[in-house]
Design a protein around this motif. Structure first.
Motif, short mmCIF file in Angstrom:
data_model
loop_
_atom_site.label_atom_id
_atom_site.label_comp_id
_atom_site.label_asym_id
_atom_site.label_seq_id
_atom_site.Cartn_x
_atom_site.Cartn_y
_atom_site.Cartn_z
N ALA A 80 36.38 29.59 32.45
CA ALA A 80 35.67 30.85 32.27
C ALA A 80 35.53 31.60 33.59
N ASP A 81 35.37 30.88 34.68
CA ASP A 81 35.26 31.54 35.98
C ASP A 81 36.58 32.20 36.40
N ASP A 82 37.73 31.60 36.04
CA ASP A 82 39.02 32.25 36.30
C ASP A 82 39.11 33.57 35.52
N LEU A 83 38.68 33.54 34.27
CA LEU A 83 38.71 34.75 33.45
C LEU A 83 37.79 35.82 34.03
N ALA A 84 36.61 35.41 34.52
CA ALA A 84 35.69 36.37 35.14
C ALA A 84 36.34 37.00 36.37
N SER A 85 37.04 36.20 37.16
CA SER A 85 37.71 36.73 38.35
C SER A 85 38.78 37.75 37.98
N SER A 86 39.58 37.44 36.96
CA SER A 86 40.65 38.37 36.60
C SER A 86 40.08 39.65 35.98
N MET A 87 39.00 39.54 35.20
CA MET A 87 38.37 40.75 34.65
C MET A 87 37.76 41.60 35.76
N GLY A 88 37.11 40.95 36.72
CA GLY A 88 36.53 41.70 37.83
C GLY A 88 37.59 42.43 38.64
N ALA A 89 38.68 41.74 38.95
CA ALA A 89 39.77 42.37 39.70
C ALA A 89 40.37 43.53 38.92
N THR A 90 40.53 43.36 37.61
CA THR A 90 41.09 44.42 36.78
C THR A 90 40.24 45.67 36.85
N CYS A 91 38.93 45.52 36.68
CA CYS A 91 38.04 46.68 36.70
C CYS A 91 38.07 47.39 38.07
N LEU A 92 38.05 46.60 39.14
CA LEU A 92 37.98 47.19 40.48
C LEU A 92 39.27 47.90 40.87
N VAL A 93 40.38 47.50 40.28
CA VAL A 93 41.66 48.19 40.54
C VAL A 93 41.87 49.34 39.56
N ALA A 94 41.60 49.10 38.28
CA ALA A 94 41.93 50.09 37.24
C ALA A 94 41.03 51.32 37.27
N VAL A 95 39.73 51.13 37.41
CA VAL A 95 38.81 52.27 37.32
C VAL A 95 39.09 53.34 38.38
N PRO A 96 39.30 52.99 39.65
CA PRO A 96 39.62 54.04 40.63
C PRO A 96 40.92 54.78 40.34
N LEU A 97 41.83 54.16 39.59
CA LEU A 97 43.10 54.81 39.26
C LEU A 97 43.05 55.57 37.93
N GLY A 98 41.88 55.64 37.31
CA GLY A 98 41.73 56.38 36.06
C GLY A 98 41.72 55.53 34.83
N GLY A 99 41.74 54.21 34.97
CA GLY A 99 41.70 53.33 33.82
C GLY A 99 40.28 53.06 33.35
N LEU A 100 40.16 52.29 32.29
CA LEU A 100 38.86 51.91 31.76
C LEU A 100 38.45 50.55 32.29
N PRO A 101 37.15 50.26 32.28
CA PRO A 101 36.72 48.88 32.50
C PRO A 101 37.29 48.00 31.39
#
Length: 362
Positions: A239-260
């Protein structure tokens, strides 16, 4: 904690007919939410779809499993219902992403889960479902005849034994109507630049939305998804690996115009039910999302009454999930307070009540 990129537990990448149908299974709830955000908020749909496609491919390759990549539904639901703006959605997504990345890297998720009771998480799901249902009803009454026709189409598909495909069928019908109104759009790639839909705005609503989303994410997108990976694929995904990948996704995607975005257990189950067995389903779905980003002009002409019916379908799915609670009354109270007041306050009150009711048992 490093996130391994080496396939293990028999994980692989293949592209078969099962991976294709599995990819469609994951889009059943994703596309209606994404289309609604593009139509009702200032979100840049080409950027949203392009980044959905990119991260489908990234996590399909990293995990070697048909892992779901879907919108954070609490935040998306609040934005669709008009409770928070898109700028606040972006800020909440960055807050949630940072919290998830820290929790995953420090191995804190397993400890945090004990203090967020499932009835409270289910209550947040119910509140979002009620908000989406209200937004869908408001859109439907603007053109009741078209909304009724879409509802009848849903009923026919469901009665024919294809209940999960009903949303895709209605989405396709709406797309045909939009195509008839606008003609074939000219394919265009969106320009990648920081915050194309506007800068994030930190507010009380953004903080409350992030807290409510994290309550859902811990249980549904991390812990439950980890268990499903083991149950369905015999894969050891922490579950902690999944949390890490979700966190990284949000921090990269949102500034580029993506959704959380998150790894929803429902999306993973949907992919599996439709035949996906490897990360190849993510490669297929990633290509489909990128293709949709090129033809995004259809969204502006998508019939709002049909969109209202799609939102009601998403709401029904969330209600069905919310029913799986050990404390129905607490879940109901959290849901109703979220509808009538706000989701953040409902989460705090529900969490306080749950801690009192279960004092000493955790």
């Amino acid at each position: 904690m490093a996130l391994s990129t080496e396939p293990r537990d028999g994980r692989s990448l293949t592209v078969t007919s099962g991976e294709l149908t599995g990819a469609l299974g994951d889009s059943v709830t994703v596309l209606p939410v994404v289309v609604a955000l593009g139509a009702l908020t200032s979100a840049s749909l080409p950027h949203v779809l392009l980044l959905f496609g990119a991260f489908q491919v990234v996590w399909g390759v990293v995990y070697g499993l048909p892992l779901s990549v879907e919108p954070m539904k609490a935040l998306a639901g609040l934005a669709i219902a008009g409770t928070i703006s898109y700028a606040e959605l972006a800020a909440a997504g960055l807050l949630a992403g940072a919290a998830l990345l820290v929790a995953g890297r420090t191995g804190a998720l397993a400890r945090l889960e004990r203090y967020v009771g499932e009835p409270v998480v289910r209550g947040v799901q119910l509140a979002v479902a009620l908000l989406l249902a209200r937004a869908g009803f408001d859109l439907g009454v603007a053109d009741p005849a078209l909304a009724l026709a879409a509802a009848c189409l849903v009923t026919v598909v469901a009665v024919a034994g294809h209940r999960r495909a009903a949303a895709l069928v209605v989405l396709g019908a709406g797309g045909v109507l939009a195509l008839a109104a606008t003609g074939v759009p000219t394919p265009t790639l969106p320009a990648l630049r920081p915050f194309p839909a506007g800068l994030p705005r930190l507010s009380t609503g953004a903080v409350e939305g992030a807290a409510a989303q994290l309550a859902m994410t811990v249980g549904n997108a991390a812990v439950a998804t980890s268990l499903l990976c083991s149950d369905l694929f015999d894969a050891d995904v922490a579950a902690d690996d999944l949390a890490s990948s979700m966190g990284a996704t949000c921090l990269v995607a949102v500034p580029l115009g993506g959704l959380p975005m998150c790894h929803g257990s429902g999306g993973l189950a949907g992919k599996y039910a439709f035949g996906a067995r490897t990360g190849g389903a993510n490669l297929v779905l990633g290509a489909l999302y990128v293709g949709a980003a090129l033809a995004v002009g259809l969204v502006a002409a998508f019939p709002m009454a049909v969109l209202g019916v799609l939102l009601l379908l998403v709401a029904v799915q969330l209600v069905l999930s919310a029913r799986e609670t050990g404390m129905p009354l607490l879940t109901l109270v959290v849901g109703v307070v979220g509808l009538l007041w706000n989701v953040g306050a409902a989460f705090v009150l529900g969490l306080a009540a749950w801690l009192v009711l279960t004092r000493g048992s955790y």
